[in-house]
Design a protein around this motif. Structure first.
Motif: not given
Length: 140
Positions: A18-39
């Motif tokens: 059965q799947p289980a889900t959790f949330a991951l809040a990501v904050t861009n703390a830099s001064d430029v637009i950025d993209a993020y992925g998770v491992e």
């Protein structure tokens, strides 16, 4: 540090199959637009799905990524810690780590089969019993 992350909840209970889900809040703390992925480290990558797969954030923005873990039905009952690594696409040396504890619930189960299943005639017969542990914990 140009990225901050927080996982909610920090303890995830899961039933094998059965799947289980959790949330991951990501904050861009830099001064430029950025993209993020998770491992996710600690389970097979094929068992992990993230929605969205990638977050693109303006400076100061916060967004939530859902991480879904799906363990196979025969996965043994155990406790483990997952490591989550969120990395900047602009600068791969910028990353943030957090942990989530994963508790795989016990699923006891047994199957019994008699062999042979049918005997013809006579007053006595010999049967064998085949027992198979179909759960994810040892049977006592």
């Amino acid at each position: 540090m140009t990225v901050r992350i927080a996982a909610t909840p920090d303890l995830v209970e899961i039933d094998p199959g059965q799947p289980a889900t959790f949330a991951l809040a990501v904050t861009n703390a830099s001064d430029v637009i950025d993209a993020y992925g998770v491992e996710v480290f600690g389970v097979d990558p094929l068992w992990v799905e993230t929605t969205p797969a990638r977050l693109s954030l303006f400076p100061g923005d916060v967004a939530t990524m859902l991480v879904q873990i799906s363990l196979p039905p025969d996965h043994p009952s155990d406790q483990r810690t997952l490591a989550l690594n969120v990395r900047s696409e602009n600068d791969p040396t910028e990353f943030a780590l957090t942990q989530v504890d994963l508790s795989v619930r016990p699923q006891p189960g047994a199957e019994l089969r008699i062999d042979p299943s049918l005997v013809t005639g006579g007053r006595a017969a010999t049967f064998g019993m085949l027992v198979h542990n179909s759960g994810n914990v040892p049977l006592g």
